[in-house]
Scaffold this motif. Sequence first.
Motif, short mmCIF file in Angstrom:
data_model
loop_
_atom_site.label_atom_id
_atom_site.label_comp_id
_atom_site.label_asym_id
_atom_site.label_seq_id
_atom_site.Cartn_x
_atom_site.Cartn_y
_atom_site.Cartn_z
N SER A 1 65.17 28.30 109.06
CA SER A 1 64.89 26.79 109.65
C SER A 1 63.52 26.36 109.59
O SER A 1 62.46 27.19 109.63
CB SER A 1 65.19 26.95 110.97
OG SER A 1 66.73 27.03 111.25
N LEU A 2 63.28 25.10 109.29
CA LEU A 2 62.07 24.30 109.53
C LEU A 2 61.49 24.33 110.79
O LEU A 2 62.42 24.17 111.91
CB LEU A 2 61.84 22.98 108.92
CG LEU A 2 62.34 23.09 107.40
CD1 LEU A 2 62.56 21.35 106.98
CD2 LEU A 2 61.31 23.57 106.56
N ASP A 3 60.27 24.42 111.06
CA ASP A 3 59.50 23.98 112.60
C ASP A 3 60.12 22.59 112.83
O ASP A 3 60.15 21.92 112.07
CB ASP A 3 58.17 24.36 112.59
CG ASP A 3 58.01 25.99 112.50
OD1 ASP A 3 58.64 26.76 112.75
OD2 ASP A 3 56.72 26.11 111.86
N TYR A 4 60.32 22.52 114.14
CA TYR A 4 60.42 21.09 114.51
C TYR A 4 59.43 20.17 114.33
O TYR A 4 58.10 20.71 114.92
CB TYR A 4 60.84 21.17 116.07
CG TYR A 4 61.26 19.71 116.74
CD1 TYR A 4 62.28 19.16 116.44
CD2 TYR A 4 60.30 19.26 117.48
CE1 TYR A 4 62.65 17.72 116.70
CE2 TYR A 4 60.65 17.74 117.94
CZ TYR A 4 61.67 17.14 117.56
OH TYR A 4 62.14 15.75 117.98
N ASP A 5 59.47 19.05 113.80
CA ASP A 5 58.44 18.03 113.71
C ASP A 5 58.87 16.90 114.48
O ASP A 5 60.01 16.11 114.12
CB ASP A 5 58.65 17.68 112.10
CG ASP A 5 57.56 16.52 111.86
OD1 ASP A 5 56.79 15.92 112.63
OD2 ASP A 5 57.34 16.41 110.52
#
Length: 92
Positions: free
Chosen positions: A73-77
């Motif tokens: 997963s990508l870090d939350y932006d």
Amino acid sequence: MTESRDAAEVLNRDFLESRSRILEVAAALDRLDRAPGRAGDPPDRRLAQLRQAIEALLEPGPGRAETIQRLFSLDYDPSWQEKYGVLETRPS
């Protein structure tokens, strides 16, 4: 609330599907190993993610699914809507 199943019941229910999925991963890794590589290419981060996920599978205890999900997963932006042009909708 449903009653939790004991380990034998979980194995009875999930063994064949789990075995099949592990075989699929093994076959994909075999294909990667047989594929010709290009000298000097930088390492692919996706392969590193797969290796990290396999290592996480070997760790005992619960929480492996969350650990692996976070690896992919990508870090939350907080500005993702603006970045991708998504309009915020509010209930009327």
